[in-house]
Design an enzyme around this catalytic site. Structure first.
Site, PDB file in Angstrom:
ATOM      1  N   GLU A  41       2.618  -5.461   1.983  1.00 32.56           N
ATOM      2  CA  GLU A  41       1.929  -4.785   0.880  1.00 32.56           C
ATOM      3  C   GLU A  41       0.566  -5.429   0.652  1.00 32.56           C
ATOM      4  O   GLU A  41      -0.428  -4.740   0.378  1.00 32.56           O
ATOM      5  CB  GLU A  41       2.767  -4.858  -0.389  1.00 32.56           C
ATOM      6  CG  GLU A  41       4.076  -4.074  -0.270  1.00 32.56           C
ATOM      7  CD  GLU A  41       5.039  -4.401  -1.402  1.00 32.56           C
ATOM      8  OE1 GLU A  41       4.631  -4.337  -2.566  1.00 32.56           O
ATOM      9  OE2 GLU A  41       6.189  -4.742  -1.111  1.00 32.56           O
ATOM     10  N   LYS A  86      16.833  -7.775  -4.667  1.00 32.55           N
ATOM     11  CA  LYS A  86      15.610  -7.338  -4.010  1.00 32.55           C
ATOM     12  C   LYS A  86      15.102  -8.308  -2.938  1.00 32.55           C
ATOM     13  O   LYS A  86      15.165  -9.522  -3.081  1.00 32.55           O
ATOM     14  CB  LYS A  86      14.481  -7.151  -5.040  1.00 32.55           C
ATOM     15  CG  LYS A  86      14.686  -5.996  -5.997  1.00 32.55           C
ATOM     16  CD  LYS A  86      14.626  -4.634  -5.319  1.00 32.55           C
ATOM     17  CE  LYS A  86      13.239  -4.241  -4.898  1.00 32.55           C
ATOM     18  NZ  LYS A  86      12.327  -4.038  -6.033  1.00 32.55           N
ATOM     19  N   HIS A 115       3.878  13.882   9.889  1.00 27.39           N
ATOM     20  CA  HIS A 115       4.047  14.292   8.480  1.00 27.39           C
ATOM     21  C   HIS A 115       5.199  13.531   7.823  1.00 27.39           C
ATOM     22  O   HIS A 115       5.797  14.026   6.876  1.00 27.39           O
ATOM     23  CB  HIS A 115       4.299  15.798   8.358  1.00 27.39           C
ATOM     24  CG  HIS A 115       3.324  16.630   9.130  1.00 27.39           C
ATOM     25  ND1 HIS A 115       2.157  17.114   8.592  1.00 27.39           N
ATOM     26  CD2 HIS A 115       3.331  17.039  10.429  1.00 27.39           C
ATOM     27  CE1 HIS A 115       1.491  17.797   9.514  1.00 27.39           C
ATOM     28  NE2 HIS A 115       2.178  17.765  10.644  1.00 27.39           N
ATOM     29  N   SER A 138      12.680 -10.627  -6.376  1.00 28.36           N
ATOM     30  CA  SER A 138      12.300 -10.141  -7.703  1.00 28.36           C
ATOM     31  C   SER A 138      12.797 -11.125  -8.739  1.00 28.36           C
ATOM     32  O   SER A 138      13.898 -11.656  -8.621  1.00 28.36           O
ATOM     33  CB  SER A 138      12.916  -8.766  -7.947  1.00 28.36           C
ATOM     34  OG  SER A 138      12.960  -8.486  -9.329  1.00 28.36           O
TER      35      SER A 138
END
Ligand code: ARG
Length: 466
Positions: free
Chosen positions: A299, A292, A159, A286
């Protein structure tokens, strides 16, 4: 304006297809990649035609030489593919006809329907080998990371809540299992592809005295004992697309597996976890925020797994409700198959590259796994060993956890006097339940994350992957 009738099938037509129809119906833009398999299939077929005496040995040799020359031209990028010839099969046949007069006999006792089915089965056999090799490479990269960090413990999660401590190598070992099943799945697809449809013709075979077993053997469609495997029903052979669906399903399943690994890495690389550092080579920055470092590779793997599922769905929908046997709809079977193949290969390569460059922040892992709550279940097991029924033990430890929360201290900072008031069976040695190394050493069963077991599994993988 009426166009010239099509060369291979235009006999009954007075006019050729419209420009728009040519553009609409061509498949050479995507099936050209079948060229090596089409040439292989045609060589096998013409060898069979010579074997049964439909063509002469000289004609066969001329056809073979012509096909080899055309394939060489294709592979050198010098072949001109023509949309007007629709597909890979007719492009190659037209080119062959220009070189070799005997080419006019090549299509004897054959249809493009059994031809394309044969090409694709040869393709699937090669594609499965290709993907199995990439899976193997990804497994090696994962194993290397596991071995280099064999002593690192992290919290395991259910979880997405801290559950119980595990070795990082145990977590990575789960990935190895997933990928191993994937490889086995592709081996099954490869076996299912290993049946020769040649001789099924357009739908109902041929009246000519061909030798299907000869073709099958010539093309390597044989069982482990070298016996030819020929499809037993001509109608099924030209309309069956199960292998396509199975292949796409196997790709979709790898995709789902990779997406889960990618998600773990994305989480682990976040500032909140910071268990790992992903390689710069597989991250991006970024354009706006200078600080970043984004895990784009992972992804994209997560994203591409959607595409792999879409391809599977396309194939299922394509075949659903389609009347037997061949319908031109089936030409649309190739783009999703090729895309699944290409994207699966890419994803596996990127995953392997990312794992190969990943480093582990041992300090962050150590801090996270030091949370004594991870061993609350071990305290329940302690009570079980003292004769308390598990349900009661679970309840007791729950009360201890609640007490620690109320006092705002870690569970292992409660005093013995305090916990003994919760249950008398919590003796002074209760605290040893929170000794991480001892706790891990108790996990001795097969498949558990104890140090001896993890070591054993790593050795097993090392042997398996060679
Ligand atoms: N390009 C076609 C395909 O991929 C080959 C088979 C054509 N057969 C036919 N009857 N038009 O499906």
């Amino acid at each position: 304006m009426a166009k010239k009738a099509q060369a291979t099938w235009g006999g009954r037509f007075s006019a050729g297809p419209a420009e728009l129809m040519l553009k609409f119906s061509e498949s050479v833009s995507f099936d050209a990649r079948l060229a090596p398999f089409d040439v292989q299939g045609s060589k096998g077929h013409s060898a069979m035609l010579a074997h049964v005496g439909i063509i002469t040995a000289q004609e066969r040799d001329a056809i073979h030489a012509g096909l080899d020359a055309i394939l060489a031209e294709i592979q050198a990028g010098k072949f001109t593919w023509r949309t007007q010839f629709e597909d890979v099969h007719m492009n190659i046949e037209q080119a062959l006809t220009k070189r070799v007069p005997a080419a006019a006999k090549l299509h004897t006792a054959r249809s493009r329907n059994d031809q394309v089915a044969t090409d694709m089965r040869l393709y699937f056999k090669a594609a499965c080998t290709d993907i199995i090799q990439r899976i193997d490479a990804a497994q090696r990269a994962i194993l290397a990371l596991a071995e280099a960090n064999a002593d690192v413990l992290i919290p395991g999660y259910t979880h997405l809540q801290r559950a119980q401590p595990v070795y990082l190598a145990h977590h990575l070992g789960a990935y190895l299992e997933m990928l191993q099943r994937d490889a086995e799945r592709f081996a099954v697809v490869q076996d299912h592809a290993n049946w020769c449809p040649l001789g099924s013709g357009a739908i109902a075979g041929t009246t000519l005295p061909i030798d299907r077993e000869f073709s099958a053997k010539a093309l390597g469609f044989v069982d482990a004992k070298g016996r030819p495997r020929v499809t037993p029903n001509s109608m099924d052979a030209v309309s069956d697309r199960d292998t396509y669906i199975e292949f796409a399903a196997a790709c979709a399943t790898v995709g789902v597996h990779l997406s889960r690994m990618a998600e773990d890495l994305i989480l682990w690389a976040s500032q909140e976890f910071k268990f790992v550092e992903l390689p710069d080579a597989f991250c991006t920055g970024s354009s706006l925020m200078p600080q970043k470092k984004n895990p784009d590779s992972m992804e994209l793997i997560r994203g591409k797994s959607a595409r792999l599922q879409g391809n599977l769905h396309t194939l299922l929908t394509l075949v659903k409700g389609l009347p037997l046997t061949y319908n031109r709809d089936l030409q649309e079977d190739k783009p999703p198959v090729f895309d699944s193949h290409d994207q699966t290969v890419l994803c596996l390569e990127v995953l392997a590259g990312t794992f190969a460059g990943t480093t582990v922040h041992r300090d962050r892992c150590a801090t996270a796994v030091a949370d004594p709550a991870l061993l609350a279940t071990d305290l329940a097991d302690y009570l079980v060993r003292a004769g308390v029924p598990f349900r009661e033990a679970h309840h007791v430890v729950g009360a201890v956890v609640r007490l620690a929360e109320k006092k705002r201290v870690p569970i292992d900072r409660l005093s013995h006097a305090e916990v003994q008031r919760v249950h008398p069976k919590l003796a002074p040695d209760w605290i040893e339940s929170f000794h991480l190394d001892k706790a891990m050493a108790r996990r001795t069963g097969t498949g558990m994350p104890g140090p001896a077991q993890v070591k054993r599994q790593l050795a097993r993988w090392k042997k398996l992957l060679g």
